[in-house]
Design a protein around this motif. Structure first.
Motif, PDB file in Angstrom:
ATOM      1  N   ASN A  40     -41.110 -50.230 -12.507  1.00  0.00           N
ATOM      2  CA  ASN A  40     -42.517 -49.937 -12.749  1.00  0.00           C
ATOM      3  C   ASN A  40     -42.754 -49.207 -14.054  1.00  0.00           C
ATOM      4  O   ASN A  40     -43.888 -49.063 -14.499  1.00  0.00           O
ATOM      5  CB  ASN A  40     -43.088 -49.108 -11.590  1.00  0.00           C
ATOM      6  N   SER A  41     -41.662 -48.710 -14.663  1.00  0.00           N
ATOM      7  CA  SER A  41     -41.821 -47.964 -15.909  1.00  0.00           C
ATOM      8  C   SER A  41     -41.950 -48.899 -17.104  1.00  0.00           C
ATOM      9  O   SER A  41     -42.204 -48.462 -18.214  1.00  0.00           O
ATOM     10  CB  SER A  41     -40.632 -47.031 -16.129  1.00  0.00           C
ATOM     11  N   ALA A  42     -41.748 -50.180 -16.881  1.00  0.00           N
ATOM     12  CA  ALA A  42     -41.640 -51.093 -18.019  1.00  0.00           C
ATOM     13  C   ALA A  42     -42.411 -52.390 -17.822  1.00  0.00           C
ATOM     14  O   ALA A  42     -42.591 -52.864 -16.700  1.00  0.00           O
ATOM     15  CB  ALA A  42     -40.165 -51.426 -18.248  1.00  0.00           C
ATOM     16  N   ILE A  43     -42.892 -52.949 -18.935  1.00  0.00           N
ATOM     17  CA  ILE A  43     -43.426 -54.302 -18.943  1.00  0.00           C
ATOM     18  C   ILE A  43     -42.297 -55.235 -19.367  1.00  0.00           C
ATOM     19  O   ILE A  43     -41.745 -55.089 -20.464  1.00  0.00           O
ATOM     20  CB  ILE A  43     -44.584 -54.447 -19.958  1.00  0.00           C
ATOM     21  N   TYR A  44     -41.931 -56.143 -18.486  1.00  0.00           N
ATOM     22  CA  TYR A  44     -40.860 -57.075 -18.798  1.00  0.00           C
ATOM     23  C   TYR A  44     -41.406 -58.335 -19.455  1.00  0.00           C
ATOM     24  O   TYR A  44     -42.553 -58.720 -19.201  1.00  0.00           O
ATOM     25  CB  TYR A  44     -40.100 -57.473 -17.515  1.00  0.00           C
ATOM     26  N   VAL A  45     -40.554 -58.977 -20.250  1.00  0.00           N
ATOM     27  CA  VAL A  45     -40.992 -60.227 -20.862  1.00  0.00           C
ATOM     28  C   VAL A  45     -41.172 -61.311 -19.806  1.00  0.00           C
ATOM     29  O   VAL A  45     -41.777 -62.346 -20.068  1.00  0.00           O
ATOM     30  CB  VAL A  45     -40.010 -60.707 -21.963  1.00  0.00           C
ATOM     31  N   THR A  46     -40.651 -61.064 -18.613  1.00  0.00           N
ATOM     32  CA  THR A  46     -40.820 -62.034 -17.524  1.00  0.00           C
ATOM     33  C   THR A  46     -41.999 -61.690 -16.620  1.00  0.00           C
ATOM     34  O   THR A  46     -42.291 -62.421 -15.677  1.00  0.00           O
ATOM     35  CB  THR A  46     -39.549 -62.065 -16.654  1.00  0.00           C
ATOM     36  N   ASP A  47     -42.682 -60.585 -16.897  1.00  0.00           N
ATOM     37  CA  ASP A  47     -43.830 -60.208 -16.065  1.00  0.00           C
ATOM     38  C   ASP A  47     -44.964 -61.218 -16.225  1.00  0.00           C
ATOM     39  O   ASP A  47     -45.235 -61.705 -17.328  1.00  0.00           O
ATOM     40  CB  ASP A  47     -44.337 -58.806 -16.455  1.00  0.00           C
ATOM     41  N   SER A  48     -45.630 -61.508 -15.101  1.00  0.00           N
ATOM     42  CA  SER A  48     -46.812 -62.382 -15.161  1.00  0.00           C
ATOM     43  C   SER A  48     -47.996 -61.561 -15.685  1.00  0.00           C
ATOM     44  O   SER A  48     -47.935 -60.331 -15.749  1.00  0.00           O
ATOM     45  CB  SER A  48     -47.142 -62.913 -13.764  1.00  0.00           C
ATOM     46  N   LEU A  49     -49.057 -62.254 -16.065  1.00  0.00           N
ATOM     47  CA  LEU A  49     -50.240 -61.538 -16.543  1.00  0.00           C
ATOM     48  C   LEU A  49     -50.768 -60.613 -15.442  1.00  0.00           C
ATOM     49  O   LEU A  49     -51.259 -59.512 -15.717  1.00  0.00           O
ATOM     50  CB  LEU A  49     -51.309 -62.535 -17.004  1.00  0.00           C
TER      51      LEU A  49
END
Lengths: 386, 386
Positions: free
Chosen positions: B289-298
């Motif tokens: 939860n601390s990070a936005i991953y490049v695999t995160d959906s919008l």
């Protein structure tokens, strides 16, 4: 540490007997936790290979082992194993003490018809030494269809000779992967315990033991052992002929092996080829008079034996003379005859020395001729068949 | 150690601010002995490259350096240098914090038109992670004619994708030789001082720093840098863009370099991309939860920003929000506008968050599209031209 108590120090960097006396090999076996090589095993080797045991086995030069019986068990069942030996850089020319493991390894390869890997561990300063060393090693007469000689990292232009050192790309990577696996199983405290490293040692020295460890694992050589469509088999056992001062490396290796899914290597271990001066150490490259070099002239050999051999304390002279003579005089009846004649006083020191000079000269001359035949074009050493 | 006194710990394995507060970068610069990246240098970069400085330079994300001015001096004289960056294995997917050095490195490569080597340091357990990581890195859009991506040891079959990792045989050996050279210059005591290693650490960990060090030396890549008949030149300077927690590796490297006849690498160092929760650490793969991953959906991005962003202590909220927004919002006038509107109360937190979600979504979407275009057949990354 035990070494301090009994003041006998044996490790890959130092071999020093108690109070200048002789190495106590029984204590060494007990301390290292290896096993004495019994006459029963020697006889079993003769039975299994259908040939007389090598003079180094008959005379107890190779005197200790770890699980050598398991290697014989699997050979008896018709299974394969491979041999691994090697040497580090010390001097440009090898002395006879250096050749002991190679001469014995050649015998094992011939007797068991098995593949062999030879690692020349090196540092960045002495690539050219490896070139000279490799020629001397090849001159021992290994089966070129079953032998792979490589340097731990120096694959550099050396004329056509480079083929000896060819590490297929896959091998380099697999080798390095195994190094990392081993290194990730051994703490600094552990190598302090095994090798006596200190915090003042360079991390290069501290990180070296895995380099010596990993040729014990067949998966370090996928290219070599996957010839003839044989898949690399992690269960292929490894037998390491070496001097017993190398035992710490392989105690570590045997400790780590099961934790990374590999078989423990077996060992067959020699005593040290004694210095000409006496029995309290090994023939050492740092004292040129203590050793007969493969580059020594016949005159050098004569001079060294006459001037330096058997000049230790009176007590040890006889044992030492017997040892040096017996190591290279293959002829059992003749050796028995010399013992009798010398014991009864009918044969004098000068005569024994003269015979030793003959034996050593013959050996060095044979080696020199074999070495001259090692050309730079022999690249067959890179293809190994099981 | 200084870290204990001011309770701020920054090293390659840990980034922890004092008492849960924010990292004191001035103290870090003083402690590490690097230099603050001044506005003068940023303006000089703009002048020399003839283009606006990257947003990470304008907004102080890259804030410190070591001898970056010397790199600019030689560039001004028309000389060459090369870039080196990399990453270790941590998770399958990269988060935006991981991408910061790569996005910045791409800018440097484009602006200075220089070669780049990217090392993916690895361990034996996660070869497949490197595959995923490499695709994400390639998606950053490096100049494929000037980029060499390699794993420190895993050159293993990965479909046609293996070409990215191709280490020419000469390179492997030269690389390993340099590792040994470095390792033979650094004692255990020294790495204890620099990295805080303990005797309970595995020798694999202890022997790792030279792996990170040697891509700083062009002679580690003879094959790469000898293209087009240019001889490998040990004087070719290296510039390393990295997060400041990697500084210890390169302090060691810079200490060793002159002793083995090499040039010290220069560094340009970033602060940590902050965790969404606040400023007291970096975006961490260990807390999803601390990070936005490049695999995160919008949807993931929206949810994470709305739920987790700006939920720290009241004091730090404003600074933190400004930072996260400013790092990726390239448009200077718009950022200025947001600052004014938000400061005057005309713009609400929800609106800032919404804009941040837009900016991050755009970035991740652009990355995802670029990544989809990375095929397994692109093998051009192995040939690098100066």
């Amino acid at each position: 540490m035990a070494e301090d108590v009994d003041s006998q120090v044996v490790n890959p960097w130092e071999v020093t007997a108690k109070d200048g006396g002789k190495i106590d090999y029984d204590k060494l076996i007990e301390k290292f936790g290896c096993q004495r090589l019994s006459d029963d095993i020697v006889q079993r080797v003769e039975r299994l290979t259908g040939r007389p045991a090598h003079v180094f086995l008959r005379r107890g030069v190779f005197f200790a082992h770890r699980d050598f019986n398991e290697i014989l068990d699997l050979y008896e069942r018709g299974e394969k194993f491979y041999l691994y030996t090697g040497r580090g850089p010390s001097s440009e020319a090898l002395h006879l003490g250096h050749l002991v493991p190679f001469m014995f390894t050649k015998y094992l390869q011939d007797a068991f018809k098995v593949p062999l890997v030879i690692q020349l561990t090196d540092d960045e300063k002495c690539m050219w030494k490896n070139l000279a060393n490799a020629k001397d090693i090849i001159a021992c007469g290994f089966d070129i269809t079953r032998t792979f000689i490589f340097s731990d990292f120096n694959y550099l232009p050396m004329g056509n000779f480079h083929a000896y050192f060819l590490l297929a790309e896959n091998c380099v990577i697999a080798f390095y992967e195994n190094m990392v696996k081993v290194a990730n199983c051994v703490t600094f405290n552990k190598v302090v315990g095994i090798f006596g490293f200190t915090p003042e040692d360079h991390i290069g020295k501290i990180s070296f033991p895995p380099v010596q460890a990993v040729p014990s694992f067949p998966s370090s050589f996928p290219h070599i052992f996957s010839n003839k469509n044989i898949k690399v088999n992690n269960n292929l056992r490894c037998l390491i002929p070496c001097a017993i001062d190398q035992d710490p490396y392989f105690r570590m290796t045997r400790d780590v092996a099961p934790r990374i899914g590999y078989q423990k290597p077996s060992l067959i271990e020699s005593s040290f080829f004694p210095a000409l001066q006496g029995e309290n150490g090994k023939m050492s490259a740092s004292d040129p008079n203590s050793a007969i070099y493969v580059t020594d002239s016949l005159k050098d050999i004569k001079n060294k034996v006459n001037r330096y051999a058997f000049s230790g304390g009176q007590d040890s002279i006889e044992n030492h003379r017997k040892f040096v003579t017996s190591v290279f005089l293959d002829d059992d009846p003749e050796l028995e005859h010399i013992k009798e004649e010398y014991g009864s006083g009918r044969m004098l020191t000068g005569q024994v020395k003269a015979r030793l000079i003959e034996v050593l000269s013959e050996l060095v001359e044979r080696h020199r001729k074999a070495r001259a035949l090692v050309t730079d074009e022999l690249d067959e050493y890179e293809s190994v068949n099981l």
